[in-house]
Design a protein around this motif. Structure first.
Motif, PDB file in Angstrom:
ATOM      1  N   GLY A 175     -17.931  47.515 -29.096  1.00 20.90           N
ATOM      2  CA  GLY A 175     -16.588  47.840 -29.207  1.00 20.90           C
ATOM      3  C   GLY A 175     -15.552  47.327 -28.336  1.00 20.90           C
ATOM      4  O   GLY A 175     -14.589  47.565 -27.852  1.00 20.90           O
ATOM      5  N   LEU A 176     -15.981  45.747 -27.820  1.00 12.67           N
ATOM      6  CA  LEU A 176     -15.438  45.135 -27.171  1.00 12.67           C
ATOM      7  C   LEU A 176     -14.756  43.517 -27.775  1.00 12.67           C
ATOM      8  O   LEU A 176     -14.587  43.941 -28.757  1.00 12.67           O
ATOM      9  N   VAL A 177     -14.596  42.434 -27.132  1.00 12.06           N
ATOM     10  CA  VAL A 177     -13.707  41.752 -28.042  1.00 12.06           C
ATOM     11  C   VAL A 177     -14.041  39.786 -27.581  1.00 12.06           C
ATOM     12  O   VAL A 177     -14.486  39.756 -26.810  1.00 12.06           O
ATOM     13  N   TYR A 178     -13.893  39.871 -28.747  1.00  8.46           N
ATOM     14  CA  TYR A 178     -14.045  37.632 -28.741  1.00  8.46           C
ATOM     15  C   TYR A 178     -13.533  37.258 -28.529  1.00  8.46           C
ATOM     16  O   TYR A 178     -12.913  37.409 -27.660  1.00  8.46           O
ATOM     17  N   ARG A 179     -13.962  36.501 -27.027  1.00  2.73           N
ATOM     18  CA  ARG A 179     -13.416  35.244 -26.745  1.00  2.73           C
ATOM     19  C   ARG A 179     -12.214  34.387 -27.593  1.00  2.73           C
ATOM     20  O   ARG A 179     -10.824  34.287 -27.408  1.00  2.73           O
ATOM     21  N   ASN A 180     -12.349  33.508 -28.501  1.00  2.00           N
ATOM     22  CA  ASN A 180     -11.748  33.036 -29.508  1.00  2.00           C
ATOM     23  C   ASN A 180     -11.860  33.406 -30.795  1.00  2.00           C
ATOM     24  O   ASN A 180     -12.343  34.446 -31.276  1.00  2.00           O
ATOM     25  N   ILE A 181     -10.611  32.703 -31.501  1.00  2.00           N
ATOM     26  CA  ILE A 181     -10.181  32.972 -33.177  1.00  2.00           C
ATOM     27  C   ILE A 181     -10.139  31.854 -33.570  1.00  2.00           C
ATOM     28  O   ILE A 181      -9.541  31.222 -32.884  1.00  2.00           O
ATOM     29  N   ASN A 182     -10.492  31.527 -34.866  1.00  2.00           N
ATOM     30  CA  ASN A 182     -10.127  30.962 -36.006  1.00  2.00           C
ATOM     31  C   ASN A 182      -8.860  30.905 -36.302  1.00  2.00           C
ATOM     32  O   ASN A 182      -9.266  31.707 -37.225  1.00  2.00           O
ATOM     33  N   LEU A 183      -7.699  30.330 -36.451  1.00  2.00           N
ATOM     34  CA  LEU A 183      -6.166  30.974 -37.081  1.00  2.00           C
ATOM     35  C   LEU A 183      -6.491  30.802 -38.745  1.00  2.00           C
ATOM     36  O   LEU A 183      -6.038  31.672 -39.445  1.00  2.00           O
ATOM     37  N   LYS A 184      -6.929  29.966 -38.915  1.00  2.00           N
ATOM     38  CA  LYS A 184      -7.201  29.793 -40.268  1.00  2.00           C
ATOM     39  C   LYS A 184      -8.406  30.119 -41.251  1.00  2.00           C
ATOM     40  O   LYS A 184      -7.990  30.754 -42.189  1.00  2.00           O
ATOM     41  N   THR A 185      -9.513  30.922 -40.025  1.00  2.00           N
ATOM     42  CA  THR A 185     -10.728  30.964 -41.323  1.00  2.00           C
ATOM     43  C   THR A 185     -11.042  32.595 -40.821  1.00  2.00           C
ATOM     44  O   THR A 185     -11.866  33.121 -40.956  1.00  2.00           O
ATOM     45  N   GLY A 186     -10.266  32.442 -39.893  1.00  2.00           N
ATOM     46  CA  GLY A 186     -10.454  34.289 -38.997  1.00  2.00           C
ATOM     47  C   GLY A 186     -11.474  34.826 -38.443  1.00  2.00           C
ATOM     48  O   GLY A 186     -12.438  35.229 -38.381  1.00  2.00           O
ATOM     49  N   ILE A 187     -13.000  33.315 -37.925  1.00  2.00           N
ATOM     50  CA  ILE A 187     -13.873  33.064 -37.290  1.00  2.00           C
ATOM     51  C   ILE A 187     -14.104  33.831 -35.929  1.00  2.00           C
ATOM     52  O   ILE A 187     -13.144  32.792 -35.217  1.00  2.00           O
ATOM     53  N   ALA A 188     -13.981  34.475 -35.146  1.00  2.00           N
ATOM     54  CA  ALA A 188     -14.032  34.558 -34.123  1.00  2.00           C
ATOM     55  C   ALA A 188     -15.438  34.959 -33.111  1.00  2.00           C
ATOM     56  O   ALA A 188     -16.605  34.417 -34.180  1.00  2.00           O
ATOM     57  N   SER A 189     -15.494  34.436 -32.188  1.00  2.00           N
ATOM     58  CA  SER A 189     -16.162  33.630 -31.357  1.00  2.00           C
ATOM     59  C   SER A 189     -16.096  33.597 -30.085  1.00  2.00           C
ATOM     60  O   SER A 189     -15.447  34.076 -29.308  1.00  2.00           O
ATOM     61  N   GLY A 190     -17.312  33.350 -29.182  1.00  2.00           N
ATOM     62  CA  GLY A 190     -17.125  33.124 -27.951  1.00  2.00           C
ATOM     63  C   GLY A 190     -17.871  34.788 -26.742  1.00  2.00           C
ATOM     64  O   GLY A 190     -16.804  35.861 -27.432  1.00  2.00           O
ATOM     65  N   GLU A 191     -18.850  35.100 -26.337  1.00  2.00           N
ATOM     66  CA  GLU A 191     -19.307  35.437 -26.462  1.00  2.00           C
ATOM     67  C   GLU A 191     -18.967  36.358 -24.721  1.00  2.00           C
ATOM     68  O   GLU A 191     -19.852  37.707 -24.520  1.00  2.00           O
ATOM     69  N   ILE A 192     -18.567  35.140 -23.726  1.00  2.00           N
ATOM     70  CA  ILE A 192     -18.789  35.854 -22.531  1.00  2.00           C
ATOM     71  C   ILE A 192     -17.647  36.171 -22.241  1.00  2.00           C
ATOM     72  O   ILE A 192     -16.626  35.522 -22.407  1.00  2.00           O
ATOM     73  N   CYS A 193     -16.494  37.264 -21.506  1.00  2.00           N
ATOM     74  CA  CYS A 193     -15.161  37.203 -21.414  1.00  2.00           C
ATOM     75  C   CYS A 193     -14.936  37.741 -20.604  1.00  2.00           C
ATOM     76  O   CYS A 193     -15.974  38.800 -19.334  1.00  2.00           O
ATOM     77  N   ASN A 194     -13.919  37.592 -19.988  1.00  2.00           N
ATOM     78  CA  ASN A 194     -13.412  38.198 -18.688  1.00  2.00           C
ATOM     79  C   ASN A 194     -12.407  39.449 -18.840  1.00  2.00           C
ATOM     80  O   ASN A 194     -12.370  40.144 -19.961  1.00  2.00           O
ATOM     81  N   PRO A 195     -12.353  40.193 -17.749  1.00  2.00           N
ATOM     82  CA  PRO A 195     -12.098  41.129 -18.626  1.00  2.00           C
ATOM     83  C   PRO A 195     -10.370  41.369 -18.907  1.00  2.00           C
ATOM     84  O   PRO A 195      -9.909  42.061 -19.705  1.00  2.00           O
ATOM     85  N   ASP A 196     -10.006  40.848 -18.494  1.00  2.00           N
ATOM     86  CA  ASP A 196      -8.194  39.959 -19.089  1.00  2.00           C
ATOM     87  C   ASP A 196      -8.267  39.452 -20.575  1.00  2.00           C
ATOM     88  O   ASP A 196      -7.730  40.061 -21.554  1.00  2.00           O
ATOM     89  N   GLU A 197      -9.299  38.477 -20.524  1.00  2.00           N
ATOM     90  CA  GLU A 197      -9.389  38.108 -22.377  1.00  2.00           C
ATOM     91  C   GLU A 197     -10.031  39.709 -22.979  1.00  2.00           C
ATOM     92  O   GLU A 197      -9.814  39.685 -24.078  1.00  2.00           O
ATOM     93  N   ILE A 198     -10.262  41.251 -21.712  1.00  2.00           N
ATOM     94  CA  ILE A 198     -10.975  41.583 -23.292  1.00  2.00           C
ATOM     95  C   ILE A 198      -9.849  43.196 -23.145  1.00  2.00           C
ATOM     96  O   ILE A 198      -9.453  43.887 -24.829  1.00  2.00           O
ATOM     97  N   ALA A 199      -9.216  43.504 -21.986  1.00  2.00           N
ATOM     98  CA  ALA A 199      -8.751  44.861 -22.006  1.00  2.00           C
ATOM     99  C   ALA A 199      -6.867  44.398 -21.699  1.00  2.00           C
ATOM    100  O   ALA A 199      -6.005  45.515 -21.406  1.00  2.00           O
ATOM    101  N   GLY A 200      -6.746  43.049 -21.420  1.00  2.00           N
ATOM    102  CA  GLY A 200      -5.038  42.863 -20.691  1.00  2.00           C
ATOM    103  C   GLY A 200      -4.283  42.656 -21.927  1.00  2.00           C
ATOM    104  O   GLY A 200      -3.355  41.910 -21.888  1.00  2.00           O
ATOM    105  N   LEU A 201      -4.903  43.465 -23.318  1.00  2.00           N
ATOM    106  CA  LEU A 201      -3.947  43.042 -24.261  1.00  2.00           C
ATOM    107  C   LEU A 201      -3.189  44.673 -25.006  1.00  2.00           C
ATOM    108  O   LEU A 201      -2.416  43.902 -26.165  1.00  2.00           O
TER     109      LEU A 201
END
Length: 469
Positions: A175-201
């Protein structure tokens, strides 16, 4: 008789230890009191009308420099008179950041050309991996703020397109959030995240849900925030980094600096914007834990350290430019006295070198990161506390900060330049987009009474975007 002598010696020794302890204690108190005295700010008449006009002039000059050397690109590089794109292709970070400030300052012709640039050139059909949180705060937030200020449906359509493109980040494990997203392909990546990147949205996605009447964006962002919050320690503190593949913390350090500052700010503003009692409870619990475990008194004042999430113990006595906005959160939590105490430390942090370094050891005063990146947080706190309390000290503090920035960072007629080192005042070829959206906006709100009186109608995001309540 011998036992009596031994007891007497121990009694005498005990008394001497007590005397030394008491003397040391009172000396320490005296030193702390002396060291905690407020910085004396220059007692001068502040012509708010004249300075408000000056901020508008600085905004206009900075925008003109962007047009001249970086038109259609992400950022101006003021020293080389060139430009920077964050991901190899422009996503118009500076125009999106500048638009609401131009509108607020009634720079109508500049705002119109900014709008035309955004609507004619902004495209998300790009095969690039981008940082999701940055896209939310700058691009999505910029589009939504532009729509709120302007009403042109084209802004909202672009925001909705971007929001849909970024939804795959919420398909991460646990139930967490990937760090990165490819705008064209929609492929998400990036597994190590800080709280801002997961919950500051929550704020930006919540505004998108509100304007489109589609709850999926808000629900996804709030769910991720609640999941991360559930992983707090028994002390109600979060760590600095988590692995979304395992749901385990990879960095147990906790603080109020970059990587966590937006999390706290977003919680409060989202709770207010959406009248969400659950988010407000999360905010109050989190701030109370920070005050309880991370606050430290020194002979330099009240500070908030970098600590351990599990034990609340100090790891490093570090304070940063991003930490300088924390007085506002303390005030929002209802603790105005603590907010004012910390604001005195913010003023001292700025005054130590005449302008705030990126990071400093508040005990030894040793600089950890010497640059000043045109950040808004110190002047933001001064402006907000001035409007909340009407105390001239905060007007003087904000004016001191604004004057320092003009003195040390102004780059002729070509905008402003960040400082490589606050000790040498060497400039660097950098002028971040948030200078337009936040730094100059809060300087304007410090001086302009008319505009500041309308603040109650808006909630301003961490990146300076404005949303109607």
């Amino acid at each position: 008789m011998r036992n009596i002598n031994i007891d007497s010696k121990f009694t005498l020794l005990y008394k001497l230890i007590c005397i030394v302890f008491i003397c040391t204690y009172f000396y320490s108190c005296k030193t702390t009191l002396r060291g905690s005295r407020p910085i004396v700010l220059e007692d001068k008449k502040i012509d708010k009308d004249s300075l408000s006009a000056d901020v508008i002039l600085q905004m206009k000059d900075s925008w003109t420099a962007y047009k001249k050397f970086a038109w259609g690109r992400d950022e101006l590089k003021p020293l080389s008179q060139s430009f920077k794109d964050y991901y190899g292709e422009s996503l118009l970070f500076t125009p999106l950041s500048a638009y609401t400030t131009l509108k607020l300052m009634k720079l109508d012709s500049e705002a119109l050309e900014c709008k035309e640039l955004i609507l004619s050139q902004l495209s998300f059909d790009k095969d690039i991996d981008v940082n999701h949180a940055e896209m939310v705060h700058v691009v999505l937030g910029g589009l939504l703020s532009a729509y709120e200020m302007d009403g042109d449906e084209k802004f909202l359509r672009l925001a909705t397109e971007l929001g849909d493109k970024m939804m795959p980040v919420f398909r991460a494990p646990y139930g967490l959030v990937y760090r990165n997203i490819n705008l064209k392909t929609g492929i998400a990546s990036g597994e190590i995240c800080n709280p801002d990147e997961i919950a500051g949205l929550i704020l930006e996605y919540g505004i998108l849900s509100k304007l489109t009447e589609d709850p999926k964006y808000f629900n996804a962002a709030k769910s991720a925030a609640k999941t991360l919050y559930s992983k707090k320690s028994k002390l109600n503190l979060l760590g600095a980094a988590i692995d979304i593949r395992t749901g385990l913390w990879t960095n147990p350090e906790t603080h109020i600096m970059e990587g966590m500052d937006i999390w706290y700010d977003d919680l409060y503003k989202s709770a207010v914007m959406f009248n969400d009692a659950e988010l407000m409870e999360m905010f109050n619990t989190s701030i109370s834990a920070v005050v309880k475990y991370l606050k430290e008194f020194t002979n330099m004042g009240t500070w908030y350290e970098l600590g351990n999430m599990a034990y609340g113990t100090q790891v490093h006595p570090e304070f940063s430019a991003q930490s300088c906005s924390f007085p506002i959160l303390l005030a929002n939590s209802g603790d105005i006295k603590e907010a004012e105490n910390m604001m005195e430390s913010v003023i001292k942090y700025w005054a130590e070198y005449g302008i705030a370094p990126e990071q400093m050891n508040y005990k030894t005063k040793q600089v950890i990161s010497a640059s000043y990146l045109l950040r808004p947080q110190a002047i933001q706190s001064a402006a907000v506390l001035y409007r909340m309390t009407s105390k001239d000290r905060y007007l003087k503090a904000g004016d001191y900060m604004y004057s320092s920035m003009i003195k040390f960072c102004k780059n002729g007629t070509n905008g402003f330049a960040a400082l490589r080192d606050v000790r040498t005042l060497e400039k660097m070829d950098q002028m971040d987009y948030y200078f337009y959206s936040s730094t100059l906006k809060y300087a304007f709100l410090l001086y302009n009474d008319e505009v500041a009186n309308t603040l109650g109608q808006y909630i301003i995001s961490t990146n300076g975007m404005m949303f109607r309540r």
